[in-house]
Design an enzyme around this catalytic site. Structure first.
Site, PDB file in Angstrom:
ATOM      1  N   GLU A 197       0.821  -1.224   0.000  1.00 51.16           N
ATOM      2  CA  GLU A 197       0.000   0.000   0.000  1.00 51.16           C
ATOM      3  C   GLU A 197       0.850   1.267   0.000  1.00 51.16           C
ATOM      4  O   GLU A 197       0.630   2.194   0.791  1.00 51.16           O
ATOM      5  CB  GLU A 197      -0.982  -0.020   1.179  1.00 51.16           C
ATOM      6  CG  GLU A 197      -2.028  -1.117   1.007  1.00 51.16           C
ATOM      7  CD  GLU A 197      -3.295  -0.957   1.844  1.00 51.16           C
ATOM      8  OE1 GLU A 197      -3.242  -0.237   2.848  1.00 51.16           O
ATOM      9  OE2 GLU A 197      -4.322  -1.550   1.476  1.00 51.16           O
ATOM     10  N   GLU A 242      -5.331  -8.396  -1.592  1.00 51.05           N
ATOM     11  CA  GLU A 242      -6.102  -8.225  -0.351  1.00 51.05           C
ATOM     12  C   GLU A 242      -7.531  -7.885  -0.717  1.00 51.05           C
ATOM     13  O   GLU A 242      -7.775  -6.995  -1.536  1.00 51.05           O
ATOM     14  CB  GLU A 242      -5.557  -7.087   0.514  1.00 51.05           C
ATOM     15  CG  GLU A 242      -4.339  -7.439   1.316  1.00 51.05           C
ATOM     16  CD  GLU A 242      -3.938  -6.322   2.280  1.00 51.05           C
ATOM     17  OE1 GLU A 242      -4.813  -5.578   2.757  1.00 51.05           O
ATOM     18  OE2 GLU A 242      -2.725  -6.206   2.543  1.00 51.05           O
TER      19      GLU A 242
HETATM   20  C1  BGP Z   1      -4.629  -2.994   4.430  1.00 55.18           C
HETATM   21  C2  BGP Z   1      -3.339  -3.513   4.966  1.00 55.18           C
HETATM   22  C3  BGP Z   1      -3.439  -4.751   5.789  1.00 55.18           C
HETATM   23  C4  BGP Z   1      -4.757  -4.993   6.473  1.00 55.18           C
HETATM   24  C5  BGP Z   1      -5.980  -4.517   5.722  1.00 55.18           C
HETATM   25  C6  BGP Z   1      -7.275  -4.463   6.504  1.00 55.18           C
HETATM   26  O1  BGP Z   1      -4.610  -1.618   4.469  1.00 55.18           O
HETATM   27  O2  BGP Z   1      -2.406  -3.749   3.957  1.00 55.18           O
HETATM   28  O3  BGP Z   1      -2.307  -4.802   6.600  1.00 55.18           O
HETATM   29  O4  BGP Z   1      -4.761  -4.843   7.801  1.00 55.18           O
HETATM   30  O5  BGP Z   1      -5.801  -3.268   5.124  1.00 55.18           O
HETATM   31  O6  BGP Z   1      -7.331  -3.321   7.293  1.00 55.18           O
HETATM   32  P1  BGP Z   1      -7.681  -3.339   8.826  1.00 55.18           P
HETATM   33  O7  BGP Z   1      -6.783  -4.337   9.453  1.00 55.18           O
HETATM   34  O8  BGP Z   1      -7.432  -1.999   9.304  1.00 55.18           O
HETATM   35  O9  BGP Z   1      -9.097  -3.742   8.902  1.00 55.18           O
END
Ligand code: BGP
Length: 487
Positions: free
Chosen positions: A201, A383
């Site tokens: 990201e 993701e």
């Molecule tokens: C993205 C990241 C992850 C992950 C995901 C979900 O931004 O790359 O590391 O955590 O989001 O977000 P969150 O954990 O805040 O729900």
């Protein structure tokens, strides 16, 4: 409709959210290890000490982090819970966890390597063998189960030492340390790993936890971004040299964005918001800064980027082989949406998750088409998933809401691949086993097919339980997605 047999199906995790074992195996402290737990109402923070001994907290919210005051020294505070220290203890569950993913039929696993397990401060001459052995275990299990590794080299979390001494990615010195670290990974894991992501990201990260910088304003942020661009390109060049056939991507936070109205000012604001994401992919996928760079810098108060003459050639030679991204939601943008916002405004046509993330499966098809049109490189969804509150009853979770979310998104993905002919290498769901939330530091925001008995304060047996979605996803993979279209 279904996908071909070579499609990669799997899950994704990140070291500091999943591993735990923070003080084991000679690991050094990473910037996320100084991040407290939190919630939406009470955002997580970096704890730090001022010269007079007072302890302060800088909000480390993913979307809007705060600066650390001058003279402040990030530190651990007794009595405060830091979720990464234990996470869900994958460190001691590697074999069990990977066997569960294999049982579901995953043929790829995306995980990140903690830089501080390999180089505890980032500046050692030689790598930490115990850290490498930990990842040997993961690689060994993947091989045993015929699963392809997809390694994220930098999922935030750089050595605290580099943050303190050099202001993290704001310094070019961090590039050299990063390349030394990459070289070790390529030597050790190159023969068994084809797919690599240089940064996670990269378009959304700023501030201490993600970039090791004490300040977050535009000048530091975009200077750090330039250093990360150069670091990524150098890693790609080196990786291609050392591992012929290897493929490199970098990962972009990719909400879809829609103009809030058809008012020309909102359309223009929307275009500028898209460019905030395109900017990062443009540089890394095309190998040069786009024409709108100056105007973007102006909007963000960036005066000067500190670059070296050789950077231009490095960026040109180290372009990415594929574009990978996270997709969770879509947002709207109007002329009143503040510049620099990572998300955007809600969409009255969409429902939101309990954490306020608008759910928009069609937005995934939109982004896949948009990126392929623009870059003409293969894509990889690395993701996508639903964070929800799960209730464990009789050893399982009836998570129909998660099944529905994933079903709709996977259908949209398959339609983009089959109907729109967008080449997509694979899909790694976030996160197949419950882990700590990045943005809030909570455990109760759960994503997994597998439930982990652990609460927001680190209490629990850590036992793993299969949710209803476990068997459902297994069938999706078995039928190459065909089952999604059955009713
Ligand atoms: C993205 C990241 C992850 C992950 C995901 C979900 O931004 O790359 O590391 O955590 O989001 O977000 P969150 O954990 O805040 O729900």
């Amino acid at each position: 409709m279904k996908l071909s047999k070579d499609f990669l199906w799997g899950g994704a995790t990140a070291d500091f959210q999943f591993e735990g074992g923070c003080f084991e195996g000679g690991k050094g402290l990473g910037t996320h290890d100084l991040e407290t737990n939190g919630s939406v109402q009470n955002p997580r923070a970096i704890t730090y000490k001022m010269p007079d001994g007072t302890i302060k907290r800088a909000r480390s919210s993913f979307f809007n982090p705060e600066n650390i005051e001058e003279g402040g020294q990030p530190c651990l505070v007794e009595g405060q819970y830091y979720p990464s220290h234990k996470s869900v203890d994958h460190y001691h569950h590697v074999e069990e966890d990977i066997a569960l993913l294999a049982e579901m039929g995953h043929n790829v696993y995306r995980f990140s390597i903690a830089w501080t397990r390999i180089f505890p401060t980032g500046e050692e001459e030689c790598p930490n063998e115990e850290g490498l052995k930990f990842y040997d275990r993961i690689m060994g299990e993947l091989k045993k189960h015929n699963m392809e590794p997809l390694i994220t080299i930098h999922h935030d979390n750089l050595p605290v030492y580099l943050a303190e001494k050099y202001n993290g990615w704001a310094s070019r010195h961090t590039i050299d340390c990063f390349i030394k670290y990459c070289k070790v990974l390529f030597e050790r894991y190159g023969k068994d790993c084809k797919y690599w992501l240089t940064f996670n990201e990269i378009n959304a990260v700023k501030g201490y936890a993600a970039c090791g910088t004490y300040t977050c304003e535009g000048q530091t942020h975009y200077n750090a971004a330039h250093n990360m661009f150069v670091a990524s390109a150098k890693a790609v060049i080196l990786g291609h040299e050392m591992m012929p056939g290897s493929m490199f991507g970098a990962m972009y936070a990719s909400s879809a964005h829609y103009p809030a109205t058809c008012k020309p000012e909102d359309i223009w604001a929307h275009m500028n918001r898209r460019r905030q994401t395109y900017f990062f992919i443009d540089v890394m996928a095309r190998g040069y800064y786009p024409s709108y760079t100056e105007s973007l810098y102006q909007q963000r108060g960036v005066k000067k980027i500190f670059s070296e003459p050789e950077d231009e050639q490095i960026l040109k030679e180290g372009t990415l082989d594929f574009i990978s991204f996270s997709y969770y939601r879509s947002n709207t943008v109007s002329k009143d949406t503040p510049i620099g916002t990572v998300g955007g405004d809600p969409n009255p046509y969409l429902e939101s998750t309990p954490w306020g993330w608008p759910v928009d499966p069609l937005g995934l098809r939109y982004v896949l088409n948009e990126y392929y049109d623009r870059y003409q490189k293969p894509l990889f969804i690395v993701e996508n998933g639903l964070g929800a509150v799960d209730e464990l009853v009789d050893g399982t979770v009836n998570d129909d809401y998660r099944i529905n979310y994933l079903k709709d998104h996977l259908k949209a993905m398959i339609e983009a691949i089959v109907i729109d002919k967008v080449p997509c290498l694979g899909y790694t769901m976030w996160a197949p086993i419950d882990l700590v939330s990045l943005s809030t530091g909570e455990m109760k925001k759960r994503y997994g097919f597998i439930y982990v008995d652990m609460d927001d304060y680190g209490n629990g047996t850590l036992k793993r339980y299969k949710k209803k979605s476990f068997d459902w996803f297994k069938k999706v993979i078995e039928t190459q997605g065909e089952i999604l279209f059955e009713d």
